[in-house]
Design an enzyme around this catalytic site. Sequence first.
Site, PDB file in Angstrom:
ATOM      1  CB  SER A 273      -0.885   0.046   1.250  1.00  0.00           C
ATOM      2  OG  SER A 273      -1.692  -1.092   1.309  1.00  0.00           O
TER       3      SER A 273
ATOM      4  CG  HIS B 284      -4.038  -3.771  -3.690  1.00  0.00           C
ATOM      5  ND1 HIS B 284      -2.764  -4.161  -3.330  1.00  0.00           N
ATOM      6  CD2 HIS B 284      -4.627  -3.336  -2.565  1.00  0.00           C
ATOM      7  CE1 HIS B 284      -2.583  -3.957  -2.043  1.00  0.00           C
ATOM      8  NE2 HIS B 284      -3.702  -3.459  -1.545  1.00  0.00           N
TER       9      HIS B 284
ATOM     10  CG  MET C 152      -3.748  -8.056   7.221  1.00  0.00           C
ATOM     11  SD  MET C 152      -5.326  -7.361   6.732  1.00  0.00           S
ATOM     12  CE  MET C 152      -5.746  -6.385   8.178  1.00  0.00           C
TER      13      MET C 152
HETATM   14  N1  HPA Z   1      -2.870  -4.503  11.286  1.00  0.00           N
HETATM   15  C1  HPA Z   1      -2.806  -5.383  10.290  1.00  0.00           C
HETATM   16  N2  HPA Z   1      -2.472  -5.068   9.055  1.00  0.00           N
HETATM   17  C2  HPA Z   1      -2.173  -3.775   8.790  1.00  0.00           C
HETATM   18  C3  HPA Z   1      -2.228  -2.802   9.794  1.00  0.00           C
HETATM   19  C4  HPA Z   1      -2.586  -3.179  11.109  1.00  0.00           C
HETATM   20  O1  HPA Z   1      -2.663  -2.359  12.052  1.00  0.00           O
HETATM   21  N3  HPA Z   1      -1.874  -1.621   9.207  1.00  0.00           N
HETATM   22  C5  HPA Z   1      -1.608  -1.896   7.901  1.00  0.00           C
HETATM   23  N4  HPA Z   1      -1.790  -3.202   7.647  1.00  0.00           N
END
Ligand code: HPA
Length: 278
Positions: free
Chosen positions: A31, A62, A212
Amino acid sequence: MNAVYEKLLKCYDSFEKKISFRPELALILGSGLGDYADTMDVKEVLDYRELDGFPVSTVLGHKGRFVFGYAGGVPIVAMQGRVHYYEGYPVQDVVLPTRLMKLMGAKTLFLTNAAGGINRTFNCGDFMMITDHISSFVPSPLIGANIDELGVRFPDMSEIYSKRLRNIIRNAATDERIPLREGVYVQTTGPNYESPAEIRMYSALGADAVGMSTAVEAMAARHAGMEICGISCISNLAAGISQNPLTHAEVQETADRVAPLFKRLVTRAITDISAANK
Ligand code: HPA
Protein backbone atom coordinates in the site's frame (compact mmCIF):
# COMPACT_ATOMS: atom_id res chain seq x y z
CA MET A 1 2.85 -33.76 -11.71
CA ASN A 2 2.27 -31.64 -8.58
CA ALA A 3 -0.82 -29.48 -9.36
CA VAL A 4 0.66 -26.35 -7.75
CA TYR A 5 3.82 -26.68 -9.84
CA GLU A 6 1.82 -27.42 -12.96
CA LYS A 7 -0.14 -24.17 -12.54
CA LEU A 8 3.10 -22.27 -11.97
CA LEU A 9 4.65 -23.67 -15.15
CA LYS A 10 1.53 -22.76 -17.10
CA CYS A 11 1.80 -19.15 -15.90
CA TYR A 12 5.50 -19.17 -16.73
CA ASP A 13 4.68 -20.40 -20.20
CA SER A 14 2.31 -17.46 -20.85
CA PHE A 15 4.90 -15.06 -19.42
CA GLU A 16 7.66 -16.43 -21.64
CA LYS A 17 5.50 -16.11 -24.75
CA LYS A 18 4.56 -12.49 -24.04
CA ILE A 19 7.53 -10.89 -22.29
CA SER A 20 11.17 -10.73 -23.37
CA PHE A 21 12.41 -8.74 -20.33
CA ARG A 22 14.39 -10.69 -17.72
CA PRO A 23 14.57 -9.10 -14.24
CA GLU A 24 17.37 -9.58 -11.75
CA LEU A 25 15.27 -8.39 -8.79
CA ALA A 26 11.59 -8.80 -7.88
CA LEU A 27 9.83 -6.00 -6.02
CA ILE A 28 6.45 -6.50 -4.36
CA LEU A 29 4.69 -3.18 -3.89
CA GLY A 30 2.62 -2.63 -0.76
CA SER A 31 0.00 0.00 0.00
CA GLY A 32 1.26 3.46 -0.88
CA LEU A 33 3.91 2.19 -3.27
CA GLY A 34 1.35 1.18 -5.87
CA ASP A 35 2.45 3.93 -8.24
CA TYR A 36 6.16 3.13 -7.86
CA ALA A 37 6.08 2.09 -11.52
CA ASP A 38 5.75 5.80 -12.41
CA THR A 39 9.34 6.26 -11.25
CA MET A 40 10.56 3.30 -13.33
CA ASP A 41 11.82 3.22 -16.88
CA VAL A 42 9.06 0.82 -17.93
CA LYS A 43 9.76 -1.59 -20.78
CA GLU A 44 6.90 -4.08 -20.66
CA VAL A 45 3.70 -4.71 -18.69
CA LEU A 46 1.82 -7.94 -18.08
CA ASP A 47 -1.71 -7.95 -16.66
CA TYR A 48 -2.38 -10.77 -14.21
CA ARG A 49 -5.53 -11.50 -16.22
CA GLU A 50 -3.35 -12.52 -19.13
CA LEU A 51 -1.94 -15.41 -17.11
CA ASP A 52 -3.99 -18.58 -17.05
CA GLY A 53 -5.05 -19.53 -13.50
CA PHE A 54 -3.30 -16.54 -11.94
CA PRO A 55 -4.99 -15.23 -8.74
CA VAL A 56 -6.26 -11.70 -9.36
CA SER A 57 -6.28 -9.20 -6.46
CA THR A 58 -9.63 -7.71 -5.44
CA VAL A 59 -8.57 -5.00 -2.96
CA LEU A 60 -9.47 -1.45 -3.83
CA GLY A 61 -6.41 0.56 -4.79
CA HIS A 62 -4.50 -2.55 -5.87
CA LYS A 63 -3.80 -2.84 -9.56
CA GLY A 64 -3.07 -6.28 -10.87
CA ARG A 65 -0.03 -6.41 -13.12
CA PHE A 66 3.67 -7.06 -13.43
CA VAL A 67 5.69 -4.04 -14.52
CA PHE A 68 9.05 -4.79 -16.15
CA GLY A 69 11.72 -2.13 -16.44
CA TYR A 70 14.60 -0.34 -14.77
CA ALA A 71 14.64 1.12 -11.27
CA GLY A 72 17.82 3.00 -10.43
CA GLY A 73 19.32 1.40 -13.54
CA VAL A 74 18.54 -2.14 -12.37
CA PRO A 75 16.35 -4.54 -14.38
CA ILE A 76 13.43 -5.41 -12.11
CA VAL A 77 9.92 -6.80 -12.14
CA ALA A 78 7.52 -4.91 -9.87
CA MET A 79 4.34 -6.53 -8.71
CA GLN A 80 1.67 -3.87 -8.72
CA GLY A 81 -1.07 -5.39 -6.60
CA ARG A 82 -0.29 -8.45 -4.54
CA VAL A 83 -2.60 -11.30 -3.66
CA HIS A 84 -3.70 -11.58 -0.02
CA TYR A 85 -4.74 -14.69 1.87
CA TYR A 86 -7.85 -12.93 3.21
CA GLU A 87 -9.19 -12.65 -0.32
CA GLY A 88 -9.96 -16.34 -0.06
CA TYR A 89 -7.24 -17.86 -2.21
CA PRO A 90 -5.41 -20.94 -1.03
CA VAL A 91 -2.05 -19.89 0.39
CA GLN A 92 -0.31 -21.75 -2.45
CA ASP A 93 -1.98 -19.31 -4.87
CA VAL A 94 -0.96 -16.35 -2.72
CA VAL A 95 2.70 -17.23 -3.29
CA LEU A 96 2.38 -18.22 -6.95
CA PRO A 97 3.42 -14.74 -8.16
CA THR A 98 6.53 -14.84 -5.95
CA ARG A 99 7.53 -18.22 -7.35
CA LEU A 100 6.80 -17.01 -10.86
CA MET A 101 9.13 -14.02 -10.43
CA LYS A 102 11.84 -16.43 -9.35
CA LEU A 103 11.29 -18.43 -12.56
CA MET A 104 11.45 -15.13 -14.52
CA GLY A 105 15.05 -14.90 -13.33
CA ALA A 106 14.85 -12.73 -10.22
CA LYS A 107 17.43 -13.79 -7.65
CA THR A 108 16.48 -11.17 -5.07
CA LEU A 109 13.06 -10.52 -3.58
CA PHE A 110 12.37 -7.04 -2.19
CA LEU A 111 9.17 -7.01 -0.11
CA THR A 112 7.31 -3.88 0.91
CA ASN A 113 4.09 -3.43 2.84
CA ALA A 114 2.08 -1.18 5.10
CA ALA A 115 1.97 -2.38 8.69
CA GLY A 116 0.62 -1.43 12.08
CA GLY A 117 3.23 -0.36 14.62
CA ILE A 118 3.38 -2.51 17.75
CA ASN A 119 6.74 -1.30 19.06
CA ARG A 120 5.85 1.71 21.22
CA THR A 121 8.86 3.70 20.04
CA PHE A 122 7.52 3.63 16.45
CA ASN A 123 5.68 6.56 14.94
CA CYS A 124 3.17 6.71 12.15
CA GLY A 125 5.03 7.12 8.87
CA ASP A 126 8.24 5.41 10.05
CA PHE A 127 9.98 2.83 7.89
CA MET A 128 10.95 -0.50 9.45
CA MET A 129 13.42 -2.83 7.82
CA ILE A 130 12.24 -6.37 8.49
CA THR A 131 14.85 -8.40 10.39
CA ASP A 132 12.72 -11.51 10.88
CA HIS A 133 9.09 -12.56 10.94
CA ILE A 134 6.50 -14.56 12.88
CA SER A 135 4.33 -16.62 10.54
CA SER A 136 2.80 -18.96 13.10
CA PHE A 137 -0.67 -17.41 12.71
CA VAL A 138 -0.95 -18.14 8.98
CA PRO A 139 -0.63 -21.46 7.17
CA SER A 140 2.73 -22.28 5.60
CA PRO A 141 2.67 -21.89 1.80
CA LEU A 142 4.85 -25.00 1.65
CA ILE A 143 2.12 -27.33 2.93
CA GLY A 144 1.31 -30.06 0.44
CA ALA A 145 3.54 -32.14 -1.81
CA ASN A 146 6.95 -30.50 -1.97
CA ILE A 147 7.95 -28.89 -5.27
CA ASP A 148 11.36 -30.52 -5.49
CA GLU A 149 12.18 -28.43 -8.57
CA LEU A 150 12.06 -25.30 -6.38
CA GLY A 151 13.51 -26.40 -3.06
CA VAL A 152 13.80 -28.95 -0.30
CA ARG A 153 10.99 -30.41 1.83
CA PHE A 154 12.25 -28.91 5.10
CA PRO A 155 13.85 -25.56 4.27
CA ASP A 156 15.93 -23.68 6.80
CA MET A 157 14.42 -20.37 7.96
CA SER A 158 17.17 -19.16 10.29
CA GLU A 159 18.00 -16.17 8.08
CA ILE A 160 14.93 -15.38 5.98
CA TYR A 161 15.79 -11.70 5.57
CA SER A 162 19.38 -11.65 4.35
CA LYS A 163 21.86 -10.10 6.76
CA ARG A 164 23.95 -9.02 3.77
CA LEU A 165 21.02 -7.16 2.21
CA ARG A 166 20.07 -5.64 5.54
CA ASN A 167 23.56 -4.16 5.84
CA ILE A 168 23.30 -2.71 2.33
CA ILE A 169 19.87 -1.18 3.03
CA ARG A 170 20.94 0.23 6.40
CA ASN A 171 23.85 2.00 4.70
CA ALA A 172 21.62 3.18 1.84
CA ALA A 173 19.19 4.73 4.33
CA THR A 174 22.02 6.45 6.22
CA ASP A 175 23.45 7.86 2.97
CA GLU A 176 20.01 9.13 1.96
CA ARG A 177 19.46 10.50 5.49
CA ILE A 178 16.23 8.54 5.78
CA PRO A 179 15.57 7.28 9.33
CA LEU A 180 15.13 3.51 9.31
CA ARG A 181 13.81 1.38 12.16
CA GLU A 182 14.34 -2.37 12.33
CA GLY A 183 12.15 -5.08 13.69
CA VAL A 184 10.12 -8.27 13.52
CA TYR A 185 6.99 -8.47 11.36
CA VAL A 186 4.07 -10.69 12.31
CA GLN A 187 1.60 -11.76 9.62
CA THR A 188 -2.06 -12.26 10.45
CA THR A 189 -4.68 -13.58 8.06
CA GLY A 190 -6.79 -10.39 8.19
CA PRO A 191 -8.98 -8.97 6.81
CA ASN A 192 -10.05 -7.62 10.22
CA TYR A 193 -7.54 -5.60 12.16
CA GLU A 194 -6.41 -7.03 15.49
CA SER A 195 -7.94 -6.65 18.93
CA PRO A 196 -5.88 -4.80 21.57
CA ALA A 197 -5.40 -8.12 23.45
CA GLU A 198 -3.97 -9.69 20.29
CA ILE A 199 -1.59 -6.78 19.86
CA ARG A 200 -0.41 -7.20 23.48
CA MET A 201 0.14 -10.89 22.72
CA TYR A 202 2.13 -10.15 19.53
CA SER A 203 4.16 -7.62 21.46
CA ALA A 204 4.94 -10.20 24.16
CA LEU A 205 5.97 -12.63 21.40
CA GLY A 206 8.52 -10.17 20.07
CA ALA A 207 6.73 -8.56 17.13
CA ASP A 208 7.35 -4.91 16.26
CA ALA A 209 4.84 -4.54 13.42
CA VAL A 210 1.79 -6.39 12.14
CA GLY A 211 0.34 -6.84 8.68
CA MET A 212 -1.60 -9.15 6.40
CA SER A 213 1.08 -10.16 3.86
CA THR A 214 4.79 -10.69 3.34
CA ALA A 215 5.71 -13.63 5.61
CA VAL A 216 4.17 -16.30 3.36
CA GLU A 217 5.81 -14.75 0.31
CA ALA A 218 9.15 -14.64 2.10
CA MET A 219 8.85 -18.32 3.06
CA ALA A 220 8.06 -19.39 -0.50
CA ALA A 221 10.96 -17.30 -1.81
CA ARG A 222 13.37 -18.68 0.78
CA HIS A 223 12.28 -22.20 -0.11
CA ALA A 224 13.11 -21.41 -3.74
CA GLY A 225 16.53 -20.03 -2.83
CA MET A 226 15.92 -16.32 -3.33
CA GLU A 227 17.76 -13.73 -1.25
CA ILE A 228 15.18 -11.61 0.58
CA CYS A 229 14.82 -8.18 2.10
CA GLY A 230 11.80 -6.18 3.20
CA ILE A 231 10.69 -2.80 4.45
CA SER A 232 7.40 -1.95 6.17
CA CYS A 233 5.83 1.46 6.15
CA ILE A 234 4.31 1.95 9.60
CA SER A 235 1.00 3.31 8.37
CA ASN A 236 -0.75 3.38 11.74
CA LEU A 237 -0.22 2.46 15.36
CA ALA A 238 -1.68 -0.98 16.05
CA ALA A 239 -5.01 -1.49 17.85
CA GLY A 240 -4.95 -0.43 21.49
CA ILE A 241 -1.74 1.57 20.95
CA SER A 242 -3.64 3.94 18.71
CA GLN A 243 -6.41 5.85 20.50
CA ASN A 244 -8.57 5.75 17.37
CA PRO A 245 -10.40 2.98 15.51
CA LEU A 246 -8.33 1.63 12.59
CA THR A 247 -9.41 2.24 9.03
CA HIS A 248 -8.06 1.29 5.63
CA ALA A 249 -8.37 4.98 4.72
CA GLU A 250 -5.88 5.91 7.48
CA VAL A 251 -3.48 3.20 6.34
CA GLN A 252 -3.70 4.40 2.74
CA GLU A 253 -3.42 8.07 3.72
CA THR A 254 -0.20 7.61 5.71
CA ALA A 255 1.29 5.29 3.12
CA ASP A 256 0.53 7.85 0.39
CA ARG A 257 1.96 10.70 2.46
CA VAL A 258 5.37 9.06 2.94
CA ALA A 259 5.42 7.36 -0.47
CA PRO A 260 7.90 9.82 -2.06
CA LEU A 261 10.46 9.08 0.68
CA PHE A 262 9.70 5.35 0.56
CA LYS A 263 10.28 5.31 -3.21
CA ARG A 264 13.61 7.10 -2.82
CA LEU A 265 14.74 4.61 -0.17
CA VAL A 266 13.65 1.59 -2.24
CA THR A 267 15.30 2.82 -5.45
CA ARG A 268 18.56 3.61 -3.69
CA ALA A 269 18.49 0.23 -1.95
CA ILE A 270 17.89 -1.58 -5.26
CA THR A 271 20.81 0.24 -6.93
CA ASP A 272 23.14 -0.60 -4.04
CA ILE A 273 22.02 -4.25 -3.89
CA SER A 274 22.62 -4.69 -7.61
CA ALA A 275 26.03 -3.01 -7.42
CA ALA A 276 27.05 -5.26 -4.55
CA ASN A 277 26.03 -8.31 -6.59
CA LYS A 278 28.28 -7.37 -9.52
N1 HPA B 1 -2.87 -4.50 11.29
C1 HPA B 1 -2.81 -5.38 10.29
N2 HPA B 1 -2.47 -5.07 9.05
C2 HPA B 1 -2.17 -3.77 8.79
C3 HPA B 1 -2.23 -2.80 9.79
C4 HPA B 1 -2.59 -3.18 11.11
O1 HPA B 1 -2.66 -2.36 12.05
N3 HPA B 1 -1.87 -1.62 9.21
C5 HPA B 1 -1.61 -1.90 7.90
N4 HPA B 1 -1.79 -3.20 7.65
